[in-house]
Design an enzyme around this catalytic site. Sequence first.
Site, mmCIF file in Angstrom:
data_model
loop_
_atom_site.group_PDB
_atom_site.id
_atom_site.type_symbol
_atom_site.label_atom_id
_atom_site.label_comp_id
_atom_site.label_asym_id
_atom_site.label_seq_id
_atom_site.Cartn_x
_atom_site.Cartn_y
_atom_site.Cartn_z
ATOM 1 N N CYS A 16 -30.866 19.403 14.243
ATOM 2 C CA CYS A 16 -31.893 20.020 13.404
ATOM 3 C C CYS A 16 -31.803 19.589 11.945
ATOM 4 O O CYS A 16 -30.761 19.144 11.473
ATOM 5 C CB CYS A 16 -31.778 21.542 13.431
ATOM 6 S SG CYS A 16 -31.979 22.234 15.059
ATOM 7 N N TYR A 261 -23.027 8.175 11.120
ATOM 8 C CA TYR A 261 -24.232 7.919 11.894
ATOM 9 C C TYR A 261 -25.411 8.839 11.607
ATOM 10 O O TYR A 261 -26.541 8.376 11.441
ATOM 11 C CB TYR A 261 -23.885 7.988 13.398
ATOM 12 C CG TYR A 261 -25.075 7.961 14.323
ATOM 13 C CD1 TYR A 261 -25.906 6.846 14.388
ATOM 14 C CD2 TYR A 261 -25.368 9.051 15.133
ATOM 15 C CE1 TYR A 261 -27.011 6.832 15.238
ATOM 16 C CE2 TYR A 261 -26.461 9.036 15.987
ATOM 17 C CZ TYR A 261 -27.277 7.931 16.029
ATOM 18 O OH TYR A 261 -28.350 7.915 16.858
#
Length: 487
Positions: A16, A261
């Site tokens: 999210c 990442y």
Amino acid sequence: MFTTDPFDDDTLHEECGVFGVFGHGQAAAVTALGLHALQHRGQESAGIVTFDRDQFLPHHGLGHVSEHFSRREVIDRLTGRAGIGHVRYATSGVTVMRNVQPLFVELECGGFALAHNGNLTNALMLRRQLVRRGCLFQSTTDTEVIVHLMATARGGSVIDRMVEALRQVEGAFSLVALTPEAVIGVRDPLGVRPLVLGRTTGSAGGAYVLASETCALDIISAERIRDVEPGEMLVLDQSGVHSLRPFQPRPRRFCIFEYIYFARPDSIMEGRSVYASRQRIGRELARESGVAADLVVPVPDSGVPAALGYAAASGIPFELGIIRNHYVGRTFIEPVDSIRHLGVKLKHNANRSIIEGRRVVLIDDSIVRGTTSKKIVEMVRGAGASEVHMRISSPPTSHSCFYGIDTPEEGKLLAHKMTVDEMATYIGADSLAFLTIDGLYRAMGCPDGRNNEAPQFCDACFTGDYPIALTDRDAQTNEAPLFAIRA
Ligand code: SF4
């Protein structure tokens, strides 16, 4: 027939992104722009709630931000000078509208909207207790547990109730909430997930903003003020910004994988540039596991900064030996079995003119199940590389994340079931090496590496050292689950 990308389950997914603004004449439009910048943190659904005069105004939808918030009539309907928004990646199970955030409820003390990045590790246990007390859950998100804890709290203001609720939950949370008077931002006591405070300038100026990443501030030309501190609650209202410290202080444990990442490379997290961090990681990787080669080739896009660092430290030329197709949608026509193996080329293609006859060092950020790495190595070999060496800019991902990142269960993680040599054989590389955990910490500015007594970050997916109790694991083994918490 349509299906999702068959390699989509071989990457880790951020679950999210959150955004909030207080005191801006175009609160909905600004929130939509912020969510657009945070789209990489969740692509399954998007939602905005604003407050104007005496009412909360919500709009939610499944899919990308642009599918729901690019129409003038939608933004015009979401009036008000305060709003919050959310982008969500749903894990296993169906994506349903009732799980789309921000959640909105009417509490005894007034209306309240809530958006959450993270994952609560005792949500299942708390949910059972709340259901036994008669609470009726509308969604399968762990976030709704917070709302019910607030509803059943002993009373007081919305902030008192929120504090009482959050003191009962365990896990990772960066929250933004909207009340008729304020926008509230909170980070869990360890600060696992990010949340930053900014301020818009210019003619509309003076609005305060909360966002998961600074790239969401950049898109609206807001300046970064600072990160919300771990365990801090910030209340943005008419009189300014108020800082509360409702939790017992704990050592901070920010998610180190954000740097590797998840975060956008143009974001600043906890004062560090994500892009520069990835470059330093690449340099460290080259120092630790150099190999004789002709080219350094990133697996795009996330491997690019680390590959630049690797090339700079090793002196081996950097080349775009793999080209990414940016127009691959979330779905495509399912290929028949005879051409299914071509699937990887939907997203990546080897640049034969660069690769043919050369010894290639491929740089990627992680190996999850290994299926994509195997295909990419195969593809680079197929384009004529004489040797393919894979270097990974993180330690082996051997454990699942329970703090808001969607990872497969441990048994499906390649690093959980194979040694590095076995993994090299599986993916078909001439050699394979991962960054060491100490190398990762050195790249993050810790010259002595990881402090094993008091680790500076959360690194549980590499070490299995979970900084927050996993209560639900015990709850699950002791009792049949009520129903799936994570949708
Ligand atoms: Fe980040 Fe890994 Fe910790 Fe999850 S377990 S919060 S991905 S470092």
